[in-house]
Motif scaffolding. Structure first.
Motif, PDB file in Angstrom:
ATOM      1  N   ASN A  28      -6.876  -9.312  -8.962  1.00  0.00           N
ATOM      2  CA  ASN A  28      -7.842  -8.894  -9.986  1.00  0.00           C
ATOM      3  C   ASN A  28      -9.088  -8.272  -9.343  1.00  0.00           C
ATOM      4  OD1 ASN A  28      -9.651 -11.005  -9.216  1.00  0.00           O
ATOM      5  ND2 ASN A  28      -8.550 -12.442 -10.532  1.00  0.00           N
ATOM      6  N   ASP A  29     -10.059  -7.914 -10.188  1.00  0.00           N
ATOM      7  CA  ASP A  29     -11.274  -7.246  -9.716  1.00  0.00           C
ATOM      8  C   ASP A  29     -12.025  -8.051  -8.659  1.00  0.00           C
ATOM      9  OD1 ASP A  29     -10.873  -5.040 -11.325  1.00  0.00           O
ATOM     10  OD2 ASP A  29     -12.377  -5.589 -12.812  1.00  0.00           O
ATOM     11  N   GLN A  30     -12.111  -9.353  -8.840  1.00  0.00           N
ATOM     12  CA  GLN A  30     -12.840 -10.184  -7.876  1.00  0.00           C
ATOM     13  C   GLN A  30     -12.050 -10.305  -6.569  1.00  0.00           C
ATOM     14  OE1 GLN A  30     -12.379 -11.328 -11.229  1.00  0.00           O
ATOM     15  NE2 GLN A  30     -14.334 -10.302 -11.613  1.00  0.00           N
ATOM     16  N   GLN A  31     -10.757 -10.427  -6.680  1.00  0.00           N
ATOM     17  CA  GLN A  31      -9.935 -10.655  -5.496  1.00  0.00           C
ATOM     18  C   GLN A  31      -9.873  -9.442  -4.563  1.00  0.00           C
ATOM     19  OE1 GLN A  31      -6.494 -11.949  -7.742  1.00  0.00           O
ATOM     20  NE2 GLN A  31      -6.764 -14.056  -7.023  1.00  0.00           N
ATOM     21  N   ILE A  32     -10.033  -8.243  -5.088  1.00  0.00           N
ATOM     22  CA  ILE A  32      -9.940  -7.065  -4.220  1.00  0.00           C
ATOM     23  C   ILE A  32     -11.042  -7.050  -3.166  1.00  0.00           C
ATOM     24  CG2 ILE A  32      -8.729  -5.628  -5.911  1.00  0.00           C
ATOM     25  CD1 ILE A  32     -11.441  -4.100  -6.277  1.00  0.00           C
ATOM     26  N   ASN A  33     -12.131  -7.762  -3.405  1.00  0.00           N
ATOM     27  CA  ASN A  33     -13.248  -7.771  -2.460  1.00  0.00           C
ATOM     28  C   ASN A  33     -13.262  -8.994  -1.545  1.00  0.00           C
ATOM     29  OD1 ASN A  33     -14.920  -5.322  -2.898  1.00  0.00           O
ATOM     30  ND2 ASN A  33     -14.801  -6.068  -5.005  1.00  0.00           N
ATOM     31  N   ILE A  43      -9.176  -5.791   0.526  1.00  0.00           N
ATOM     32  CA  ILE A  43      -8.321  -4.737  -0.036  1.00  0.00           C
ATOM     33  C   ILE A  43      -9.189  -3.555  -0.477  1.00  0.00           C
ATOM     34  CG2 ILE A  43      -6.746  -4.151  -1.931  1.00  0.00           C
ATOM     35  CD1 ILE A  43      -5.764  -7.111  -1.795  1.00  0.00           C
ATOM     36  N   ALA A  44     -10.358  -3.865  -1.057  1.00  0.00           N
ATOM     37  CA  ALA A  44     -11.260  -2.820  -1.551  1.00  0.00           C
ATOM     38  C   ALA A  44     -11.895  -2.013  -0.423  1.00  0.00           C
ATOM     39  CB  ALA A  44     -12.340  -3.433  -2.436  1.00  0.00           C
ATOM     40  N   LEU A  45     -11.774  -2.464   0.824  1.00  0.00           N
ATOM     41  CA  LEU A  45     -12.217  -1.672   1.974  1.00  0.00           C
ATOM     42  C   LEU A  45     -11.061  -0.954   2.659  1.00  0.00           C
ATOM     43  CD1 LEU A  45     -14.847  -4.075   3.583  1.00  0.00           C
ATOM     44  CD2 LEU A  45     -15.294  -1.865   2.474  1.00  0.00           C
ATOM     45  N   ILE A  46      -9.891  -1.527   2.615  1.00  0.00           N
ATOM     46  CA  ILE A  46      -8.725  -0.890   3.229  1.00  0.00           C
ATOM     47  C   ILE A  46      -8.316   0.349   2.435  1.00  0.00           C
ATOM     48  CG2 ILE A  46      -6.281  -1.186   3.814  1.00  0.00           C
ATOM     49  CD1 ILE A  46      -6.963  -4.214   4.252  1.00  0.00           C
ATOM     50  N   VAL A  47      -8.362   0.258   1.110  1.00  0.00           N
ATOM     51  CA  VAL A  47      -7.945   1.387   0.275  1.00  0.00           C
ATOM     52  C   VAL A  47      -8.789   2.637   0.522  1.00  0.00           C
ATOM     53  CG1 VAL A  47      -7.771   2.217  -2.112  1.00  0.00           C
ATOM     54  CG2 VAL A  47      -6.743   0.025  -1.469  1.00  0.00           C
ATOM     55  N   GLN A 140      -1.509  -5.146   5.653  1.00  0.00           N
ATOM     56  CA  GLN A 140      -2.737  -5.937   5.506  1.00  0.00           C
ATOM     57  C   GLN A 140      -3.016  -6.210   4.031  1.00  0.00           C
ATOM     58  OE1 GLN A 140      -5.376  -3.238   7.581  1.00  0.00           O
ATOM     59  NE2 GLN A 140      -5.406  -4.553   9.409  1.00  0.00           N
ATOM     60  N   ILE A 141      -2.845  -5.200   3.196  1.00  0.00           N
ATOM     61  CA  ILE A 141      -3.054  -5.367   1.753  1.00  0.00           C
ATOM     62  C   ILE A 141      -2.097  -6.417   1.210  1.00  0.00           C
ATOM     63  CG2 ILE A 141      -2.784  -4.224  -0.498  1.00  0.00           C
ATOM     64  CD1 ILE A 141      -3.824  -1.634   0.902  1.00  0.00           C
ATOM     65  N   VAL A 142      -0.825  -6.321   1.587  1.00  0.00           N
ATOM     66  CA  VAL A 142       0.177  -7.282   1.120  1.00  0.00           C
ATOM     67  C   VAL A 142      -0.203  -8.695   1.567  1.00  0.00           C
ATOM     68  CG1 VAL A 142       2.597  -8.001   1.347  1.00  0.00           C
ATOM     69  CG2 VAL A 142       2.043  -5.593   0.965  1.00  0.00           C
TER      70      VAL A 142
END
Length: 184
Positions: A28-33, A43-47, A140-142
């Motif tokens: 979710n939105d919180q988890q991406i960071n 995840i929000a930095l890798i993308v 890494q994302i996975v």
């Protein structure tokens, strides 16, 4: 042979994109960071890094250096997205540029020379370079998504403990051995 390589390369890029798609869909939105520590990426930095790299490398792929002067690689690791929907726009844009460039390549292009940071690579070498780079970050994302979801994680391959039943099902299919070029 060159056309087979290009077909295989497209399939592999699409496969790794699908792994990333399926992992990102589970957070979710919180988890991406979330990041496990200060030196790790979320995840929000890798993308943004993946997207920035794809757009830089594959814009005017055959005619300009893959490290564009407008790219700010350092910023990619500092400017995280606050929402998953914003992040997905960048994710899709990067993949679109890459896949469009691949769709325009022909077998003879593999022997051409392209530059990345003023270093010459054959197109074949440049594609293999990115086939090593992008799956590294998709992995890494996975892994981050799997850590975040814990027991709620939906496996992207054969779930742990289910190899025997999966293999039994596959080998019981009445199709005979599938040819290696068949779609999985």
């Amino acid at each position: 042979m060159n056309e087979n390589f290009l077909t295989s390369t497209r399939k592999l890029f699409l496969y790794y994109k699908s792994l990333g798609d399926k992992a990102i869909a589970q957070v979710n939105d919180q988890q991406i960071n979330w990041r496990p520590n200060e030196v790790s990426n979320s995840i929000a930095l890798i993308v943004p890094h993946l997207s920035g790299n794809m757009i830089s490398r594959f814009t005017d792929f055959l005619t300009s250096d893959g490290e564009k002067p407008w790219r700010n690689r350092e910023e990619e690791f500092e400017k995280a997205f606050s929402t998953k929907s914003e992040m997905l726009v960048a994710w899709e844009n990067g993949w679109r540029v890459l896949l469009d460039a691949l769709a325009n390549l022909k077998g003879p292009d593999l022997d051409k020379v392209v530059f990345i940071r003023n270093e010459g690579h054959t197109v074949l070498d440049a594609l293999q370079r990115q086939l090593a780079h992008y799956p590294h970050h998709v992995g890494q994302i996975v892994y981050l998504a799997k850590m975040l979801k814990e027991r709620e994680w939906q496996s992207l391959s054969i779930p742990k403990g289910e190899s025997a039943s999966y293999n039994a099902e596959k080998f019981s299919e009445d199709k005979g051995m599938r040819h290696f070029t068949d779609k999985a």
